[in-house]
Design an enzyme around this catalytic site. Structure first.
Site, mmCIF file in Angstrom:
data_model
loop_
_atom_site.group_PDB
_atom_site.id
_atom_site.type_symbol
_atom_site.label_atom_id
_atom_site.label_comp_id
_atom_site.label_asym_id
_atom_site.label_seq_id
_atom_site.Cartn_x
_atom_site.Cartn_y
_atom_site.Cartn_z
ATOM 1 N N TRP A 1 0.827 -1.215 0.000
ATOM 2 C CA TRP A 1 0.000 0.000 0.000
ATOM 3 C C TRP A 1 0.866 1.273 0.000
ATOM 4 C CZ3 TRP A 1 -0.623 -4.008 3.504
ATOM 5 C CH2 TRP A 1 0.064 -3.894 4.699
ATOM 6 N N GLU B 1 -5.942 0.702 5.290
ATOM 7 C CA GLU B 1 -6.111 1.250 6.643
ATOM 8 C C GLU B 1 -7.176 0.492 7.424
ATOM 9 O OE1 GLU B 1 -4.283 3.263 8.204
ATOM 10 O OE2 GLU B 1 -3.021 3.914 6.552
ATOM 11 N N GLN C 1 -7.052 -3.703 12.940
ATOM 12 C CA GLN C 1 -7.027 -4.735 13.987
ATOM 13 C C GLN C 1 -6.161 -5.914 13.573
ATOM 14 O OE1 GLN C 1 -8.741 -4.116 16.711
ATOM 15 N NE2 GLN C 1 -10.216 -2.575 16.067
ATOM 16 N N LEU D 1 -10.236 -12.440 9.289
ATOM 17 C CA LEU D 1 -9.693 -11.169 9.774
ATOM 18 C C LEU D 1 -10.396 -10.690 11.047
ATOM 19 C CD1 LEU D 1 -9.041 -8.710 6.787
ATOM 20 C CD2 LEU D 1 -7.443 -9.443 8.535
ATOM 21 N N TYR E 1 -13.656 -8.884 13.291
ATOM 22 C CA TYR E 1 -14.284 -7.551 13.248
ATOM 23 C C TYR E 1 -14.983 -7.327 11.908
ATOM 24 C CZ TYR E 1 -11.383 -6.806 17.323
ATOM 25 O OH TYR E 1 -10.790 -6.930 18.543
ATOM 26 N N TYR F 1 -8.964 8.740 12.749
ATOM 27 C CA TYR F 1 -7.666 8.166 12.385
ATOM 28 C C TYR F 1 -7.622 7.835 10.878
ATOM 29 C CZ TYR F 1 -4.400 4.588 11.202
ATOM 30 O OH TYR F 1 -3.452 3.893 10.522
ATOM 31 N N ASP G 1 -2.769 6.834 15.980
ATOM 32 C CA ASP G 1 -3.102 5.438 16.298
ATOM 33 C C ASP G 1 -2.276 5.045 17.521
ATOM 34 O OD1 ASP G 1 -0.540 5.130 15.356
ATOM 35 O OD2 ASP G 1 -0.995 3.467 14.005
ATOM 36 N N CYS H 1 10.213 2.469 18.511
ATOM 37 C CA CYS H 1 9.646 2.830 19.816
ATOM 38 C C CYS H 1 8.485 1.881 20.119
ATOM 39 C CB CYS H 1 9.184 4.291 19.780
ATOM 40 S SG CYS H 1 8.885 4.960 21.404
ATOM 41 N N CYS I 1 18.316 4.701 19.174
ATOM 42 C CA CYS I 1 17.221 5.545 18.661
ATOM 43 C C CYS I 1 17.729 6.917 18.210
ATOM 44 C CB CYS I 1 16.167 5.720 19.757
ATOM 45 S SG CYS I 1 14.881 6.876 19.296
ATOM 46 N N CYS J 1 14.193 12.907 23.623
ATOM 47 C CA CYS J 1 13.141 12.103 24.262
ATOM 48 C C CYS J 1 13.086 12.298 25.782
ATOM 49 C CB CYS J 1 13.372 10.626 23.927
ATOM 50 S SG CYS J 1 12.129 9.559 24.638
HETATM 51 S S1 SF4 Z 1 14.518 6.989 23.059
HETATM 52 FE FE1 SF4 Z 1 12.404 7.637 23.298
HETATM 53 S S2 SF4 Z 1 11.624 7.763 21.209
HETATM 54 FE FE2 SF4 Z 1 13.504 6.564 21.137
HETATM 55 S S3 SF4 Z 1 12.819 4.428 21.317
HETATM 56 FE FE3 SF4 Z 1 13.320 5.159 23.382
HETATM 57 S S4 SF4 Z 1 11.386 5.882 24.191
HETATM 58 FE FE4 SF4 Z 1 11.128 5.723 21.976
#
Ligand code: SF4
Length: 350
Positions: free
Chosen positions: A20, A33, A38, A76, A78, A116, A134, A188, A198, A204
């Site tokens: 998609w 979507e 679900q 699927l 729902y 959403y 979401d 995350c 990250c 963060c």
């Molecule tokens: S540092 Fe923050 S944004 Fe990055 S994975 Fe960890 S919790 Fe998520």
């Protein structure tokens, strides 16, 4: 570098190759979507491809029989999603001359489409600046900005929603929305996020304040309801009895075998003495040839405990209540059935 630019760069380097993502057709994006609401991505790919193969556009979906749509959707869960899509396709053909609405507000008016999905379609297909929220986005924003809104907060009180709109890149809202959802799905994550590698670590709040496992705030899970289903596989010659579920309950419009539901687990003897048994079999003295083990089938807020009772060579009249239809056994696969029954039929055929 700004958070949205970091997300965008990360997305271009790491996004999964998903079918998609190769289209900006609002119909195809809508299908993806709704399926993914679900469903895990890996499972959703097959359904998405099969759905578009069977119903490549609004017209073909609108003209299809609902039973055919449910059959493609089978497994699927729902099923209201499939029924709503079918109704919405017909509505767009009728009221919008077959053209998918192109603004967030118009899309939001369609049956089965909430904020959403409207934001996802409007931003990806039409480049409208609306942030999607979401579960993945909610978690990423809650952690990066250290926000503790509970899930499901109304928009006016939702600081996570406001922050998502502020973060949105107006020049490429569709890419931004997909980037933040993908980041939540791959980096995350709910458990064991990849904080050490990250790219947003420096921004963060949750990471800096050691709150990663406390955010987002969770609501206590809703108590599950346990239901006890006794399905009767009643064979008369080469035919078998089924019925369509019409009541407002799970699996509406799907087909199933004659069913007795009890409030708790019960023995065959007690079942045979019940008024439901007498009603179903019109006081006939039948005893199952075979009874299956109990199959547990979990839905979001319900657990179904199901047993299957086989009754062979029952005379077709006056064996059972007239609210069932007799279908040839070899045609049972043509009917959309709940996953629980599909799985049991597979066991029987193995
Ligand atoms: S540092 Fe923050 S944004 Fe990055 S994975 Fe960890 S919790 Fe998520």
């Amino acid at each position: 570098m700004k958070i949205s630019d970091i997300l965008s760069r990360w997305y271009h380097e790491h996004k999964r190759d998903l079918p998609w993502r190769e289209t900006r057709d609002p119909y195809a994006i809508w299908v993806s979507e709704i399926i993914l609401q679900q469903t895990r991505v890996t499972q959703g790919i097959d359904y998405y491809l099969r759905f578009l193969d069977q119903f490549p556009d609004l017209q073909s979906l609108a003209e299809a029989k609902i039973e055919k749509v449910l059959k493609v959707w089978q497994g699927l869960g729902y099923y209201t999603r499939a029924r709503n899509m079918h109704a919405t396709a017909a509505h767009i053909i009728r009221e919008h001359h077959g053209v998918f609405p192109s603004t967030y507000m118009e899309i939001l008016k369609l049956k089965g489409i909430g904020p959403y999905t409207a934001a996802a379609i409007a931003s990806i297909a039409f480049n409208e600046p609306h942030a999607v929220i979401d579960g993945n986005v909610h978690r990423v924003i809650a952690r990066i900005f250290g926000l503790s809104d509970p899930p499901g907060q109304v928009p006016a009180k939702c600081s996570i929603c406001r922050q998502a709109e502020i973060l949105l890149k107006p020049e490429e809202p569709g890419v931004h929305n997909q980037a933040i959802m993908e980041f939540g799905a791959l980096v995350c994550t709910p458990a064991k996020p990849s904080c050490t590698s990250c790219p947003l670590q420096q921004h963060c709040v949750a990471f800096k304040q050691d709150l990663v496992d406390k955010l987002p705030v969770r609501i206590r899970s809703i108590k599950q309801r346990h239901r006890y289903f006794h399905y009767f596989i009643i064979q008369s010659g080469n035919s078998i009895a089924i019925r369509q579920r019409t009541e407002k309950d799970i699996w509406q419009h799907l087909f199933e075998f004659p069913l007795i539901e009890t409030l708790r687990a019960t023995s065959l003897e007690r079942l045979m003495e019940s008024s439901s048994w007498n009603y179903l079999f019109r006081n006939g003295q039948f005893r199952p040839d075979k009874v299956s083990k109990i199959f547990k089938h979990s839905l979001t807020h319900q657990v179904i405990h199901a047993k299957f009772y086989h009754l062979n060579n029952i005379p077709s009249d006056p064996s059972i209540s007239s609210s069932f239809q007799q279908v040839p056994i070899k045609e049972i696969d043509n009917y959309p059935v709940p996953k629980l029954i599909e799985n049991y039929l597979k066991i029987l055929s193995d």
